[in-house]
Design a protein around this motif. Structure first.
Motif, PDB file in Angstrom:
ATOM      1  N   ARG A  85      -5.742  20.621  -1.427  1.00  0.00           N
ATOM      2  CA  ARG A  85      -5.264  19.313  -0.969  1.00  0.00           C
ATOM      3  C   ARG A  85      -5.410  18.298  -2.090  1.00  0.00           C
ATOM      4  NH1 ARG A  85      -8.186  16.047   3.834  1.00  0.00           N
ATOM      5  NH2 ARG A  85      -9.892  16.170   2.327  1.00  0.00           N
ATOM      6  N   SER A  86      -4.424  17.420  -2.194  1.00  0.00           N
ATOM      7  CA  SER A  86      -4.524  16.298  -3.115  1.00  0.00           C
ATOM      8  C   SER A  86      -4.131  15.033  -2.360  1.00  0.00           C
ATOM      9  CB  SER A  86      -3.613  16.494  -4.330  1.00  0.00           C
ATOM     10  OG  SER A  86      -2.253  16.481  -3.945  1.00  0.00           O
ATOM     11  N   PHE A  87      -4.833  13.952  -2.654  1.00  0.00           N
ATOM     12  CA  PHE A  87      -4.548  12.668  -2.013  1.00  0.00           C
ATOM     13  C   PHE A  87      -4.643  11.570  -3.053  1.00  0.00           C
ATOM     14  CE2 PHE A  87      -5.930   8.666  -0.207  1.00  0.00           C
ATOM     15  CZ  PHE A  87      -5.038   8.487   0.842  1.00  0.00           C
ATOM     16  N   SER A  88      -3.703  10.656  -2.991  1.00  0.00           N
ATOM     17  CA  SER A  88      -3.775   9.457  -3.826  1.00  0.00           C
ATOM     18  C   SER A  88      -3.314   8.270  -2.991  1.00  0.00           C
ATOM     19  CB  SER A  88      -2.890   9.601  -5.076  1.00  0.00           C
ATOM     20  OG  SER A  88      -1.540   9.821  -4.718  1.00  0.00           O
ATOM     21  N   GLY A  89      -4.031   7.177  -3.109  1.00  0.00           N
ATOM     22  CA  GLY A  89      -3.697   5.980  -2.349  1.00  0.00           C
ATOM     23  C   GLY A  89      -4.040   4.734  -3.130  1.00  0.00           C
ATOM     24  N   LEU A  90      -3.183   3.725  -3.033  1.00  0.00           N
ATOM     25  CA  LEU A  90      -3.379   2.465  -3.750  1.00  0.00           C
ATOM     26  C   LEU A  90      -2.916   1.321  -2.873  1.00  0.00           C
ATOM     27  CD1 LEU A  90      -3.952   0.742  -6.302  1.00  0.00           C
ATOM     28  CD2 LEU A  90      -1.605   1.244  -7.025  1.00  0.00           C
ATOM     29  N   ALA A  91      -3.762   0.316  -2.728  1.00  0.00           N
ATOM     30  CA  ALA A  91      -3.423  -0.899  -1.988  1.00  0.00           C
ATOM     31  C   ALA A  91      -3.644  -2.094  -2.916  1.00  0.00           C
ATOM     32  CB  ALA A  91      -4.288  -1.029  -0.731  1.00  0.00           C
ATOM     33  N   ILE A  92      -2.615  -2.900  -3.094  1.00  0.00           N
ATOM     34  CA  ILE A  92      -2.679  -4.029  -4.033  1.00  0.00           C
ATOM     35  C   ILE A  92      -2.560  -5.341  -3.266  1.00  0.00           C
ATOM     36  CG2 ILE A  92      -1.629  -5.109  -6.043  1.00  0.00           C
ATOM     37  CD1 ILE A  92      -0.493  -2.391  -6.807  1.00  0.00           C
ATOM     38  N   PRO A  93      -3.608  -6.189  -3.304  1.00  0.00           N
ATOM     39  CA  PRO A  93      -3.515  -7.495  -2.642  1.00  0.00           C
ATOM     40  C   PRO A  93      -2.714  -8.479  -3.493  1.00  0.00           C
ATOM     41  CG  PRO A  93      -5.645  -7.260  -3.689  1.00  0.00           C
ATOM     42  CD  PRO A  93      -4.933  -5.951  -3.901  1.00  0.00           C
ATOM     43  N   TYR A  94      -2.072  -9.422  -2.871  1.00  0.00           N
ATOM     44  CA  TYR A  94      -1.350 -10.461  -3.600  1.00  0.00           C
ATOM     45  C   TYR A  94      -1.149 -11.657  -2.670  1.00  0.00           C
ATOM     46  CZ  TYR A  94       2.979  -9.360  -1.054  1.00  0.00           C
ATOM     47  OH  TYR A  94       3.925  -9.191  -0.076  1.00  0.00           O
ATOM     48  N   GLY A  95      -0.622 -12.733  -3.226  1.00  0.00           N
ATOM     49  CA  GLY A  95      -0.295 -13.890  -2.408  1.00  0.00           C
ATOM     50  C   GLY A  95      -1.488 -14.476  -1.698  1.00  0.00           C
ATOM     51  N   LYS A 138       0.844  -1.193   0.000  1.00  0.00           N
ATOM     52  CA  LYS A 138       0.000   0.000   0.000  1.00  0.00           C
ATOM     53  C   LYS A 138       0.881   1.246   0.000  1.00  0.00           C
ATOM     54  CE  LYS A 138      -3.875   1.958   2.696  1.00  0.00           C
ATOM     55  NZ  LYS A 138      -4.685   1.783   3.930  1.00  0.00           N
ATOM     56  N   THR A 139       0.480   2.254  -0.758  1.00  0.00           N
ATOM     57  CA  THR A 139       1.213   3.512  -0.783  1.00  0.00           C
ATOM     58  C   THR A 139       0.237   4.678  -0.817  1.00  0.00           C
ATOM     59  OG1 THR A 139       2.860   4.823  -1.990  1.00  0.00           O
ATOM     60  CG2 THR A 139       1.382   3.486  -3.308  1.00  0.00           C
ATOM     61  N   GLU A 140       0.623   5.768  -0.146  1.00  0.00           N
ATOM     62  CA  GLU A 140      -0.228   6.958  -0.084  1.00  0.00           C
ATOM     63  C   GLU A 140       0.629   8.210  -0.222  1.00  0.00           C
ATOM     64  OE1 GLU A 140      -3.600   5.232   3.069  1.00  0.00           O
ATOM     65  OE2 GLU A 140      -2.260   6.874   3.648  1.00  0.00           O
ATOM     66  N   PHE A 141       0.043   9.240  -0.834  1.00  0.00           N
ATOM     67  CA  PHE A 141       0.687  10.551  -0.916  1.00  0.00           C
ATOM     68  C   PHE A 141      -0.373  11.607  -0.661  1.00  0.00           C
ATOM     69  CE2 PHE A 141       2.040  14.377  -3.265  1.00  0.00           C
ATOM     70  CZ  PHE A 141       3.240  14.616  -2.611  1.00  0.00           C
TER      71      PHE A 141
END
Length: 861
Positions: free
Chosen positions: A703-713, A683-686
Motif C-alpha cells: 500500500r502507498s498513500f500520499s496526502g497534502l492539504a494546503i491552507p490559504y486565504g 486537499k488531495t489524496e492518493f
C-alpha cells in the motif's frame, strides 16, 4: 461468553503449539519410511528451459510440503503427533480395570491425572494431525499423471506431437526432487476457418463482428482462444436480439488428424452454430435462432408469488404497462427509470443485467424476476418484470463493548429505523441514534469519572441525481446514480474539550461499472464547538509539561506565585495552575511582561498558537470528489489492485460570497460566519493497494498513500479534524497513533498531526496452521508541516532532504480467521527512528520491551 471461551481455547492451542515447536527438535524425516523418498522440489523444463509459470506448476498433482520462509511448519506439526495415541490410552484402561477390582472401584488422584493426561495426548495428537501435513512421499503413479497433465496442456496450445518424461533425483538421505521434461516439437497453425451457421440472422451478425474474433487464420492453435471466442459469440448474439441463445450451440471441428505425424502443421477448423433446442425438444432439427424485439413490457409493482394477476389494475406510462393492486404506491417514472427495455427495441442481454442491478440498488424491492415470453414467430417478446416489495420499515440495533487509550472500558449502542419508498419514488430514509458511556482511564482528563457521547443522523437517499437539470446524458441510469442528503449531530461530555458537532452533507455517487465508483460531496458542512476549552492543558499533558518546564525558572519568585497551584506537601514541585495560571503565564511571556530567552519565547508562542487552534471552534464548508477503482473479482480473489483519488476544497464558496457581501472579521483579520472563522484549504489524496498471490495461500500486500492539504486565504493551518496523523494499527505499527512525527520531532505533542503525509506498507502473509495466519511487515512513512504557520524546522518538509525523516517500522503479526472477520495481533519494532540522532536512529529499542502491540479487526489493507 461461549465465544470468549472458544477464543481463549484457540489461543491456548496456538501457544502450546509454539511451545512444543521451541522445545522439540522436529525431525522432518520422522515419518518417512526406509524405502520412501520425501519430495522436496518440482522443476519443469520445456525444450530444456525452466518454466516458472504458476498455471503450469499447478498441473503437477504431487507438490512438496508447504513451508514458511523455507521451514516446513505444517509437516513438523504433523510429526509432533503420536503415531497411535489410542494404544497407551487403551493399555492404561486395561490396567485400571484390574486395579478397580482390587481397590473397590476407587480411582486415586494420581490415576485421574494420568487419565486426563491420556485424554490430552490423544486430543492434541488429533489436533496436530488435523492442522498439519503428512510427509509428501514420491508416488510414481502421481508422477505419471503429472506428465500426462503437462502433455495435455501443451496439446491445447497446438503442440499435438509433444513428448514428456521425468527424472527422480536423489538428494540427501530419504529426500529427492523430480524434474519434468517436455519436448514441444513444431506447433499446428490455423490455415482456414470454415463456418456452418444454420441461422441466416446469426450468420449476418457474425459477419459484421468477425474482425473481433479470437480465432484467426495464420495463428497458432490455442484452445483457450476457442473458449474465449465461444464466450464472445454468446455475448454478441444475446446482445443482438437473440434472447435465448445457448453457448452449447457453438462447437468447432478440427479438420485434420493430428495423431498422424507430418511435416505439414497446417490445420483447417470449422465453426458450427446449431439450431436452438429446448430441454423438452426431442427432435434433432430444433428451431432456428431469430432476432427478437420487445413488443410488450409489463411491470407488476405488487407481485406476490402466491397471488394472481387477474384482478390487478393497470396504468400505462410511456411504453410500459404497470399493474398494481388497490393503489399504485410508486411513481411511474421511478419504476420506468429502473427498466432498460424499450418497446420495439432489439433485445439486449446487457439491458437485462442493468435492470437487475438498478432494481436491486433501489433497496425497495427484493431481487426481481424477469420473464420473456415469445410469440408464435419467435420475433416478438412479452417482457414481464415482477417486483416484490421489501418491508416498509426495518429496525436495526447494535451494542458494543469498547476500549481505548482514553477509556478503560465503555459501552456503545446504536439504533436505526429505515423507511422505504418515502415519497413514492423509491427513496430511502434512515434515522439513527447512538450513544456511549465509558470509564475514564486517566482521572486528570476530567473532573468526572465517566465519559458520555450522544448523537444522531438523518439520511435520505434518492435513486437519481437530484439537480435542477437533467443529467441522464452524462450519468445514465445504468450507472446506478444516487443522491444523498444527511444531517447529524454529536454531543461529547466529560472527555477532552467536550465537543459538540453539527454536520450536513449533500452528495452524489454513481458506478459506471462494478469496479469503478465516483462520489461528489457538493456540500459538506461541519461545525465543531469546544464546550470546555479550559480543559486544554489537562488533555494535552505534553504541551502543558513543556510550558510548565519554562515556568520552573519563576516558581520561587513571590511576584509570580499567582501562576502556580498552592503547595500541599513540603518539597512538592509547584505546577502552573490550570487553566488561569497557564494562560496568564503564556500571555505575559508573549506581551513581554516576563522575560525569557528567544528559544523559550518561540516555544511559548508555539504552545499558545496550538492552544488557540485546538480550542477554537471550526466551521468547514467543503466540496470534494472521490474516484475509486477495484479490480477484485470476488472474495476469494487474492491477486488484485485498487486505488482511490480524492480532491477537496474548503472555504472557496464562502470566499466568493465575501466578495459580494463582506463578512465580519475577528482581530486577526479572519472572515467570520456565525461568529466563527471558516476554514479555507485545498486537499488531495492518493491511495493505492496491490496484492500478489504467490501460491499456497501466500500473499504479498503493498500500500502507498500520499496526502497534502494546503491552507490559504482565511486560514493559516488545517483544522485538526481534517489533518493527518501517523502510527496506529492500520498505519505504521511500530508507533502508537498520533505518536510519530511531524518530521524529526520526538512526540512533541499528545496528538501529533500535520498537513502532509507519506506512507508505504509492505506485508507478507502466509498460513501457519488451520485458521491461524502469520505476517511479516515493514511500514514506512511520516507526516510533516508545509505551507502553514508551523515554525519548527524539524517538523517542516523542506524538499527531498526531508525524505530522510521517513520512519521505518518492522514486525510480525498473528491472525485468526473467524470466516466472517479476522482477529489481528501485530507487534511492531522501531527499525529507523528519525527522531534519534546518527546511528541511534537504527534499531534503537528493537526488543519486546519497547515494542508496540496492535490489536485490530481484519487486515490493515
Amino acid at each position: 461468553m461461549r465465544g470468549s471461551l472458544g477464543l481463549m481455547c484457540n489461543w491456548a492451542k496456538i501457544g502450546l503449539l509454539f511451545l512444543l515447536l521451541s522445545i522439540s527438535g522436529c525431525n522432518t524425516l520422522k515419518k518417512v519410511g526406509e524405502d520412501e523418498l520425501l519430495l522436496t522440489k518440482n522443476s519443469i523444463l520445456v525444450n530444456d528451459e525452466k518454466v516458472g509459470d504458476s498455471e503450469i506448476k499447478g498441473l503437477i498433482t504431487q507438490k512438496p510440503n508447504s513451508s514458511v520462509l523455507g521451514y516446513p511448519l505444517k509437516l513438523n506439526l504433523y510429526n509432533l503427533a503420536k503415531e497411535n495415541p489410542d494404544s497407551s490410552f487403551q493399555d492404561w484402561l486395561h490396567r485400571k480395570e484390574k486395579r478397580e477390582k482390587r481397590l473397590n472401584n476407587l480411582l486415586s488422584e494420581k490415576q485421574v491425572n494420568r487419565l486426563s493426561e491420556s485424554f490430552m495426548v490423544k486430543g492434541y495428537s488429533e489436533f496436530l494431525k488435523r492442522i498439519g501435513e503428512p510427509p509428501v512421499i514420491i508416488d510414481t503413479a502421481e508422477t505419471n499423471e503429472s506428465i500426462n497433465n503437462l502433455k495435455a496442456y501443451y496439446n491445447t496450445k497446438g503442440y499435438f506431437n509433444n513428448t514428456g518424461s521425468y527424472e527422480i533425483i536423489n538428494e540427501k538421505k530419504k529426500r529427492a526432487k523430480i524434474e519434468y521434461s517436455i519436448t514441444l516439437n513444431k506447433p499446428y497453425i490455423i490455415d482456414t476457418i470454415q463456418k456452418n451457421i444454420t441461422s441466416p440472422e446469426l450468420d449476418s451478425i457474425y459477419k459484421n463482428a468477425s474482425r473481433q474474433s479470437f480465432v484467426k487464420k495464420g495463428e497458432q492453435f490455442d484452445l483457450e482462444k476457442f473458449t474465449l471466442e465461444r464466450e464472445r459469440l454468446t455475448t454478441l448474439f444475446r446482445n443482438s436480439g437473440v434472447y435465448n441463445f445457448q453457448e452449447s450451440s457453438i462447437n468447432y471441428d478440427i479438420l485434420r488428424d493430428t495423431t498422424v505425424a507430418s511435416n505439414d502443421k497446417l490445420m483447417d477448423v470449422q465453426l458450427n452454430i446449431k439450431k436452438f433446442r429446448s430441454t423438452s425438444d426431442t427432435t434433432e432439427t430444433g428451431t432456428p435462432y431469430k432476432v427478437a424485439r420487445h413488443k410488450k413490457i409489463n411491470i407488476y409493482a405488487d407481485y406476490n408469488i402466491n397471488g394472481t394477476t387477474d384482478t390487478l389494475q393497470k396504468e400505462e406510462y410511456e411504453h410500459y404497462n404497470i399493474y398494481y393492486s388497490d393503489k399504485l404506491r410508486y411513481k411511474p417514472k421511478a419504476l420506468a427509470d429502473a427498466i432498460f427495455f424499450e418497446k420495439d427495441s432489439v433485445y439486449r442481454d446487457l439491458d437485462r443485467i442493468r435492470t437487475y442491478r438498478q432494481i436491486t440498488n433501489l433497496n425497495t424491492f427484493k431481487y426481481p424476476n424477469i420473464d420473456f415470453i415469445p410469440d408464435s414467430t419467435q420475433t416478438g417478446l412479452e417482457t414481464n418484470i415482477y417486483l416484490a416489495a421489501k418491508p416498509k420499515y426495518s429496525l436495526n440495533l447494535n451494542f458494543d463493548v469498547t476500549h481505548s487509550n482514553i477509556q478503560q472500558v465503555g459501552t456503545a449502542f446504536s439504533a436505526s429505523v429505515i423507511t422505504r419508498n418515502v415519497f413514492g419514488g423509491a427513496e430511502t430514509l434512515n434515522v439513527s441514534a447512538r450513544g456511549s458511556i465509558g470509564l475514564l482511564s486517566d482521572a486528570s482528563l476530567s473532573n468526572e469519572t465517566f465519559t458520555s457521547e450522544l448523537g444522531g443522523d438523518i439520511n435520505i437517499t434518492f435513486p437519481r441525481i437530484w439537480l435542477p437539470f437533467n443529467t441522464e446524458r452524462i450519468i445514465p441510469h445504468y450507472m446506478l446514480p444516487q443522491s444523498r442528503l444527511s444531517a447529524g449531530t454529536n454531543f461529547q461530555r466529560n472527555i477532552g474539550l467536550d465537543k459538540q458537532s453539527l454536520n450536513s452533507i449533500l452528495s452524489y455517487n454513481w458506478s459506471p461499472s462494478d469496479r469503478l465508483k465516483n462520489n461528489i460531496e457538493l456540500l459538506n458542512v461541519e461545525y465543531v464547538r469546544n464546550v470546555n476549552p479550559d480543559n486544554f492543558y489537562n488533555v494535552y499533558r505534553n504541551t502543558f509539561s513543556n510550558l510548565d518546564n519554562i515556568a520552573d525558572e519563576f516558581q520561587d519568585d513571590p511576584q509570580y506565585a499567582s501562576y502556580f497551584e498552592p503547595i500541599q506537601d513540603e518539597g512538592e514541585d509547584p505546577q502552573l495552575d490550570i487553566p488561569t495560571g497557564a494562560n496568564d503565564f503564556a500571555r505575559d511571556v508573549l506581551n513581554g511582561s516576563i522575560q525569557v530567552s528567544e528559544e523559550q519565547f518561540d516555544e511559548v508562542n508555539s504552545i499558545e498558537e496550538r492552544r488557540r487552534r485546538l480550542t477554537e471552534n471550526n466551521l468547514i464548508f467543503a466540496t470534494n470528489y472521490t474516484h475509486t477503482k477495484n479490480s477484485k473479482s470476488g472474495i476469494n480473489d487474492l491477486d488484485f489492485y485498487q486505488y482511490r483519488i480524492k480532491l477537496e476544497s474548503a472555504g472557496g464558496m464562502l470566499s466568493v460570497i465575501n466578495n459580494i457581501l463582506p463578512f465580519n472579521k475577528n482581530p486577526d483579520g479572519q472572515n467570520l460566519v456565525f461568529g466563527v472563522p471558516y476554514s479555507q484549504y485545498v486537499k488531495t489524496e492518493f491511495d493505492y493497494i496491490r496484492h500478489w498471490e504467490i501460491g499456497g495461500s501466500q500473499v504479498i500486500a503493498f500500500r502507498s498513500f500520499s496526502g497534502l492539504a494546503i491552507p490559504y486565504g482565511n486560514s493559516d493551518n488545517i483544522p485538526f479534524v481534517r489533518s493527518y496523523f501517523a502510527g496506529g494499527s492500520n498505519d505504521n505499527r511500530a508507533w502508537n497513533a498520533y505518536e510519530l512525527g511531524p518530521g524529526r520531532t520526538d512526540n512533541v505533542n499528545d496528538f501529533n498531526e500535520a498537513n502532509l503525509k507519506l506512507a508505504l506498507n509492505l506485508e507478507y502473509r502466509f498460513p501457519i496452521a488451520g485458521d491461524v495466519k502469520g505476517a511479516l511487515f515493514a511500514d514506512a512513512g511520516n507526516i510533516w508541516n508545509v505551507f502553514d504557520n508551523e515554525t519548527n524546522p524539524e517538523a517542516i518538509f523542506s524538499g527531498f532532504s526531508s525524505l530522510t525523516d521517513i520512519a521505518l517500522g518492522t514486525g510480525v503479526g498473528l491472525r485468526y480467521d473467524f470466516t466472517y472477520f479476522v482477529f489481528r495481533l501485530d507487534v511492531g519494532f522501531k527499525t529507523y527512528n528519525p527522531a534519534k540522532v546518527g546511528s541511534d536512529r537504527w534499531f534503537d529499542g528493537y526488543n519486546f520491551k519497547r515494542a508496540v502491540f496492535n490489536i485490530g479487526i481484519n487486515y490493515p489493507f
